[in-house]
Scaffold this motif. Structure first.
Motif, short mmCIF file in Angstrom:
data_model
loop_
_atom_site.label_atom_id
_atom_site.label_comp_id
_atom_site.label_asym_id
_atom_site.label_seq_id
_atom_site.Cartn_x
_atom_site.Cartn_y
_atom_site.Cartn_z
N PHE A 93 16.02 8.48 -11.75
CA PHE A 93 15.44 7.89 -10.55
C PHE A 93 16.32 8.09 -9.32
CE2 PHE A 93 13.41 5.19 -13.85
CZ PHE A 93 12.12 5.59 -13.59
N GLY A 94 17.63 8.07 -9.50
CA GLY A 94 18.54 8.21 -8.38
C GLY A 94 18.53 9.60 -7.77
N CYS A 96 1.03 -4.51 -12.07
CA CYS A 96 -0.30 -4.61 -11.46
C CYS A 96 -0.36 -3.88 -10.12
CB CYS A 96 -0.68 -6.08 -11.29
SG CYS A 96 -2.33 -6.33 -10.63
N VAL A 97 0.69 -4.03 -9.30
CA VAL A 97 0.69 -3.43 -7.96
C VAL A 97 0.72 -1.90 -8.02
CG1 VAL A 97 2.14 -3.15 -5.89
CG2 VAL A 97 1.66 -5.41 -6.77
N TYR A 155 6.84 2.82 -5.40
CA TYR A 155 8.11 2.13 -5.61
C TYR A 155 7.97 1.06 -6.69
CZ TYR A 155 9.42 4.28 -1.15
OH TYR A 155 9.68 5.16 -0.15
N ALA A 156 6.83 0.38 -6.72
CA ALA A 156 6.59 -0.63 -7.76
C ALA A 156 6.59 0.03 -9.13
CB ALA A 156 5.28 -1.36 -7.50
N ALA A 157 6.01 1.23 -9.22
CA ALA A 157 5.99 1.94 -10.50
C ALA A 157 7.41 2.31 -10.93
CB ALA A 157 5.13 3.20 -10.39
N VAL A 173 0.85 -1.20 0.00
CA VAL A 173 0.00 0.00 0.00
C VAL A 173 0.88 1.24 0.00
CG1 VAL A 173 -1.96 -1.09 1.15
CG2 VAL A 173 -0.16 -0.05 2.51
N ALA A 174 0.25 2.36 -0.25
CA ALA A 174 0.85 3.70 -0.17
C ALA A 174 2.15 3.79 -0.96
CB ALA A 174 1.04 4.10 1.29
#
Length: 135
Positions: free
Chosen positions: A73-74, A101-102, A51-53, A45-46
């Protein structure tokens, strides 16, 4: 002249037996992997979705599907962890599918793709504990 007959007073300590080293490594791996893989996976969540993206974006860039984001990103996140997850996702299509998906908080998805990530993180944590033990 120093007394070298007593190992406690010797300047060089003897290396531990190979069996002790292997036992310590086995204990570290068992404890960490048991704690990591035994509980049921829960949907992140949240911040974890963001982070998954990021991780999915790195994997897509590694696979050549999209250019790497701007700003880099760094700039906002330490790139080592996201790089590790991104390269793992580039190597494992199931993990990449799960990350995509997440990142959508409303999507219903299987979290089985995260298993490889938890195993690699568990092995790295066990090796860290092992090397700390051996130090």
């Amino acid at each position: 002249m120093p007394d070298t007959s007593n190992p406690a007073t010797s300047d060089t300590a003897a290396a531990p037996p190979r069996g002790h080293i292997l036992m310590a490594l086995a204990v570290c791996l068992s404890v960490v992997l048991f704690q990591t893989l035994w509980p049921e996976f829960r949907r992140p969540v949240a911040d974890a979705a963001a982070y998954a993206a990021i991780d999915a974006g790195i994997a897509d860039a590694v696979l050549g599907r999209t250019p790497l984001g701007t700003p880099a990103f760094g700039m906002y996140f330490a790139p080592l962890y996201h790089g590790l997850v991104g390269f793992l996702a580039a190597a494992d299509a199931n993990l990449l599918k799960t990350l995509h998906c997440v990142k959508n908080l409303k999507a219903q998805c299987s979290l089985d793709g995260l298993t490889v990530l938890f195993i690699v993180q568990g092995i790295l944590a066990a090796l860290t504990a092992f090397f700390l033990f051996m130090a």
